[in-house]
Enzyme design. Structure first.
Site, PDB file in Angstrom:
ATOM      1  N   LYS A   1      35.398  15.730  86.228  1.00  0.00           N
ATOM      2  CA  LYS A   1      34.576  15.085  85.677  1.00  0.00           C
ATOM      3  C   LYS A   1      35.030  13.474  85.418  1.00  0.00           C
ATOM      4  O   LYS A   1      36.115  13.420  84.828  1.00  0.00           O
ATOM      5  CB  LYS A   1      33.938  15.498  84.192  1.00  0.00           C
ATOM      6  CG  LYS A   1      33.334  14.445  83.455  1.00  0.00           C
ATOM      7  CD  LYS A   1      33.202  15.255  81.782  1.00  0.00           C
ATOM      8  CE  LYS A   1      32.492  14.049  80.845  1.00  0.00           C
ATOM      9  NZ  LYS A   1      32.418  14.636  79.552  1.00  0.00           N
TER      10      LYS A   1
ATOM     11  N   ASP B   1      37.485  10.741  78.342  1.00  0.00           N
ATOM     12  CA  ASP B   1      36.333  11.439  78.966  1.00  0.00           C
ATOM     13  C   ASP B   1      36.409  11.615  80.597  1.00  0.00           C
ATOM     14  O   ASP B   1      35.810  12.360  81.315  1.00  0.00           O
ATOM     15  CB  ASP B   1      35.046  11.037  78.528  1.00  0.00           C
ATOM     16  CG  ASP B   1      34.100  11.955  78.425  1.00  0.00           C
ATOM     17  OD1 ASP B   1      34.337  13.305  78.220  1.00  0.00           O
ATOM     18  OD2 ASP B   1      32.882  11.629  78.580  1.00  0.00           O
TER      19      ASP B   1
ATOM     20  N   LYS C   1      27.216   7.676  70.277  1.00  0.00           N
ATOM     21  CA  LYS C   1      28.423   8.104  69.269  1.00  0.00           C
ATOM     22  C   LYS C   1      28.724   7.658  68.105  1.00  0.00           C
ATOM     23  O   LYS C   1      28.648   6.323  67.968  1.00  0.00           O
ATOM     24  CB  LYS C   1      29.599   8.578  70.232  1.00  0.00           C
ATOM     25  CG  LYS C   1      29.817   9.410  71.446  1.00  0.00           C
ATOM     26  CD  LYS C   1      31.099   9.486  71.903  1.00  0.00           C
ATOM     27  CE  LYS C   1      30.917  10.252  73.452  1.00  0.00           C
ATOM     28  NZ  LYS C   1      30.556  11.731  73.083  1.00  0.00           N
TER      29      LYS C   1
ATOM     30  N   ARG D   1      27.940  16.795  82.486  1.00  0.00           N
ATOM     31  CA  ARG D   1      27.306  18.086  83.290  1.00  0.00           C
ATOM     32  C   ARG D   1      26.316  17.483  84.392  1.00  0.00           C
ATOM     33  O   ARG D   1      26.046  17.914  85.443  1.00  0.00           O
ATOM     34  CB  ARG D   1      26.477  19.014  82.386  1.00  0.00           C
ATOM     35  CG  ARG D   1      25.379  18.421  81.367  1.00  0.00           C
ATOM     36  CD  ARG D   1      24.927  19.503  80.252  1.00  0.00           C
ATOM     37  NE  ARG D   1      26.197  19.260  79.429  1.00  0.00           N
ATOM     38  CZ  ARG D   1      26.372  19.905  78.183  1.00  0.00           C
ATOM     39  NH1 ARG D   1      25.073  20.807  77.931  1.00  0.00           N
ATOM     40  NH2 ARG D   1      27.203  19.737  77.602  1.00  0.00           N
TER      41      ARG D   1
ATOM     42  N   GLU E   1      26.008  13.972  79.150  1.00  0.00           N
ATOM     43  CA  GLU E   1      25.868  13.100  80.602  1.00  0.00           C
ATOM     44  C   GLU E   1      26.820  13.616  81.600  1.00  0.00           C
ATOM     45  O   GLU E   1      26.466  13.963  82.888  1.00  0.00           O
ATOM     46  CB  GLU E   1      25.959  11.800  80.386  1.00  0.00           C
ATOM     47  CG  GLU E   1      27.603  11.245  80.344  1.00  0.00           C
ATOM     48  CD  GLU E   1      28.309  11.535  79.138  1.00  0.00           C
ATOM     49  OE1 GLU E   1      29.394  12.173  79.415  1.00  0.00           O
ATOM     50  OE2 GLU E   1      27.730  12.072  78.184  1.00  0.00           O
TER      51      GLU E   1
ATOM     52  N   ASP F   1      32.844   6.950  77.671  1.00  0.00           N
ATOM     53  CA  ASP F   1      31.490   7.500  77.258  1.00  0.00           C
ATOM     54  C   ASP F   1      31.084   6.987  75.864  1.00  0.00           C
ATOM     55  O   ASP F   1      31.607   7.179  74.881  1.00  0.00           O
ATOM     56  CB  ASP F   1      31.819   8.859  77.309  1.00  0.00           C
ATOM     57  CG  ASP F   1      30.473   9.712  76.865  1.00  0.00           C
ATOM     58  OD1 ASP F   1      29.417   9.166  76.753  1.00  0.00           O
ATOM     59  OD2 ASP F   1      30.557  10.890  76.372  1.00  0.00           O
TER      60      ASP F   1
ATOM     61  N   ASP G   1      24.084  11.806  75.773  1.00  0.00           N
ATOM     62  CA  ASP G   1      25.513  12.309  75.365  1.00  0.00           C
ATOM     63  C   ASP G   1      25.825  13.366  75.886  1.00  0.00           C
ATOM     64  O   ASP G   1      27.220  14.072  75.923  1.00  0.00           O
ATOM     65  CB  ASP G   1      25.914  12.157  73.923  1.00  0.00           C
ATOM     66  CG  ASP G   1      27.397  11.798  73.834  1.00  0.00           C
ATOM     67  OD1 ASP G   1      28.209  11.547  74.699  1.00  0.00           O
ATOM     68  OD2 ASP G   1      27.859  12.301  72.498  1.00  0.00           O
TER      69      ASP G   1
END
Length: 683
Positions: free
Chosen positions: A432, A454, A444, A518, A516, A437, A514
């Protein structure tokens, strides 16, 4: 002046010429660093002398003022930002002076300490932390004596084996009286030569050291001065209780030993050389583990500091003396080199996770991938797909997230092939790659300052690619894939209720921006499955906080339907120290991903979030192929130390084993293969 007196004796004739020429205008600290850290030929080649001054060398990025202006107080040598990075050993990873098209920095004014964005332009490259300066070598203890020419001598010792009663009463160990230490072999010979100093050292620290009963524990250093030689420092290092039936030391123990040696070299100032005496149970694989831990623990990220803080900066060499001479020089050197390569992969993993967003974006990460391929000697090929190539493949899930990024989407694909071209198995590793993020429009509300990590999955995958390119395992073709972008907010970014179409045709209703990661992974998994035709696939990501709630910050979660793959990863986890735990992939929870208007949603219910995330990803891989989702959200970051490098060793070892297992299966000697294969699996 005084600095001349300290520096000049260390310079050969060529370096001295450069020093006398350049000292007029180069800051002394930087000049000393240039001359002492590199060979004279490296830096002398960047200058030519005309009379009393150097001429300008365009490709070096260094401009030296003429002699007529050198006496002016305002004159200075101008260095490009990448030149400074090259001198420090960063930049392209190879050190030295490098070329750059970026604007120059005036060294007489306050200099910019690292490459970053400007108001109008994003950063295009990320510096790499240089390898530690200390050299690790193995020496035959049978033909030489540890301590003959070292400032620091470390003697590794086993504690006596524990009997069953002691193991049952382990909680009361602190109350037991410690028997005097019994040294054997070369350790006893050394102790006798020192007049029993090592025995006395163990006795003085018996309560804390307990004769080495805890792996990685050590005594304080003691100075011993023998007649006719300089005073040296001696330490004892614990290997834990000796296991009578074991022929070699466990990997976890050796890793602690390597870390302890690194810590000792750092703590003992002005120790330029260190000798380590190890028992005969040390094998080639042990030296690999020790080397990895040693170099990894010397990692120090100084890329964004004005004041450099190096670890073990005084140490130049560490010699490992293995008692009994059980290893050949070739095997020992190869194992240490392999360990150093693994450590370099871990170092890059830490660099990527530590880097702030104003340095690391999709394009500077793609530049890092190209540099990995460049330093691999041709064993790795880098391909970066841009927006148009991704659109042509229908990567709507990835591009939907990337619409909010400052930089263009960069779909990174590194392919490793063995040098002999003999491929027994093709594997895919996906990471990933969210460089930052914010959560998107579902912004967030906490921990956002940590969301640079992330990209931990991508960091582990690229760090492993670097290690694989250096170690070059046989029999396996590996595809390392990262769909790099940021999850930001702008007038183009995806919003809740949008429906995206992945490259396998499945539609996804975005319930939460959030969730995102995946979405980007979906298209990456389709790519390694269908376009790369990988036979086995693993994926690493900092995907869910739910996994952290379940397993804490030291253990990653593994979700897979394939029992053989689960066992492989469990074995790799035990060997590398990257701890993992298999988690359930409960099919009943798929109901939570159903959408009223699309094939699925990107978010499950309020509970079981780590499981529904894994179930989501299985929709983008052929059900007949072994696939594992590995959530590393917890162990990728340490609140005190920062990036941990987690995952790089796990991926590297898994890839290496795929080639080994495939070669063993294809061998004609089936009986021998089965025996060796089972032993390899156990190991």
């Amino acid at each position: 002046n005084n600095s001349d007196k300290d520096l000049i004796p260390a310079l050969d004739e060529d370096k001295l010429k450069i020093y006398m020429i350049m000292k007029i205008s180069v800051p002394p600290a930087l000049l000393s660093s240039i001359l002492l850290r590199g060979s004279a030929s490296t830096y002398a080649s960047a200058f030519t002398t005309l009379g009393s001054r150097p001429s300008s060398i365009a490709q070096s990025g260094i401009v030296v003022p003429s002699s007529s202006s050198s006496s002016s107080s305002s004159s200075a040598v101008s260095f490009s930002s990448s030149t400074i990075s090259g001198i420090r050993g960063g930049g392209g990873g190879g050190g030295g002076i490098s070329s750059s098209s970026s604007s120059s920095l005036n060294m007489s004014s306050k200099k910019e300490p690292f490459n970053t964005w400007t108001f109008d332009r994003h950063c295009e490259t990320m510096d790499w932390t240089p390898a530690p300066r200390a050299e690790l070598v193995a020496v035959d203890a049978a033909s030489s004596q540890p301590g003959d020419d070292a400032d620091l001598v470390i003697v590794a010792v086993f504690a006596p084996p524990k009997d069953e009663d002691e193991e049952e009463d382990g909680d009361d160990d602190d109350e037991k009286e410690i028997d005097p230490i019994v040294l054997t072999g070369r350790a006893k010979e050394l102790d006798d030569a020192l007049g029993g100093a090592l025995t006395e050292l163990a006795a003085e620290n018996s309560k804390a050291f307990r004769n080495g009963g805890s792996a990685g524990s050590s005594t304080p250093a003691t100075r011993v001065a023998m007649e006719g030689s300089k005073a040296r420092r001696y330490m004892l290092l614990g290997l834990g209780a000796e296991e009578k039936d074991e022929e070699e030391v466990e990997s976890s123990t050796i890793a602690k030993v390597g870390a302890a040696v690194a810590a000792a070299c750092h703590d003992q100032k002005r120790a330029e050389s260190c000798d380590v005496l190890l028992p005969s149970k040390i094998t080639a694989s042990s030296l690999e583990d020790l080397s990895t831990a040693f170099y990894s623990d010397l990692y120090a990220d100084n890329r964004y500091r004005k004041r450099v803080e190096l670890k073990a900066e005084d140490t130049k060499s560490v010699k490992l003396f293995v008692e009994g001479g059980v290893l050949s020089d070739e095997d020992a050197a190869s194992s240490i080199a392999t360990g150093a390569a693994l450590a370099s992969g871990c170092s890059l993993t830490k660099d990527i996770v530590n880097a702030p967003h104003n340095v690391l974006n999709s394009e500077s990460l793609a530049d890092t991938a190209r540099r990995i391929a460049a330093e691999s000697g041709g064993s790795i090929v880098c391909e970066v797909l841009g927006k148009d190539e991704c659109e042509a493949r229908g990567m709507g899930a990835y591009l939907g997230v990337a619409r909010g990024s400052e930089t263009q989407p960069q779909f990174i694909h590194l392919t490793y092939r063995p040098t002999d071209g003999d491929v027994k198995k093709r594997v895919g590793i996906v990471g990933k790659g969210l460089l930052f993020d914010t959560g998107g429009y579902n912004i967030k509300t906490g921990m956002m300052e940590l969301m640079k990590f992330d990209c931990g999955g991508a960091a582990a995958v690229l760090g492993a690619a670097r290690a694989i390119g250096a170690t070059k395992p046989d029999g396996v073709e590996a595809h390392f894939v990262v769909a790099a972008c940021e999850n930001m907010i702008n007038d183009r970014a995806v919003v809740p209720s949008d429906i995206l179409t992945a490259s396998n045709g499945k539609t996804i209703e975005v319930l939460n921006t959030d969730a995102e990661g995946r979405l980007t992974l979906a298209d990456a998994l389709v790519f390694v499955d269908e376009e790369c035709e990988c036979e086995s696939i693993i994926e690493l990501s900092t995907l869910t906080g739910a996994c952290m709630v379940s397993l804490g910050k030291k253990i990653c979660g593994v979700w897979t339907d394939d029992d053989d793959l689960a066992k492989d990863l469990e074995g790799v986890s035990k060997v590398t120290g990257d701890k993992s735990w298999r988690m359930p992939l409960e099919k009943e929870y798929k109901e939570l991903l159903k959408s009223k208007i699309a094939d699925m949603t990107n978010l499950g219910g309020p509970y079981g979030g780590a499981i529904t995330a894994g179930l989501f990803l299985t929709e983008f891989v052929n059900k007949k192929k072994p696939f594992a989702h590995i959530d590393i959200a917890g162990p990728v970051w340490d609140d005190k130390a920062g990036a941990t490098g987690f995952g790089a060793k796990l991926v590297t070892e898994w890839v290496r084993r795929q080639g080994l297992e495939s070669r063993l299966r294809d061998s004609s000697d089936k009986d021998r293969v089965n025996d060796v294969y089972m032993k390899a699996r156990e190991w």
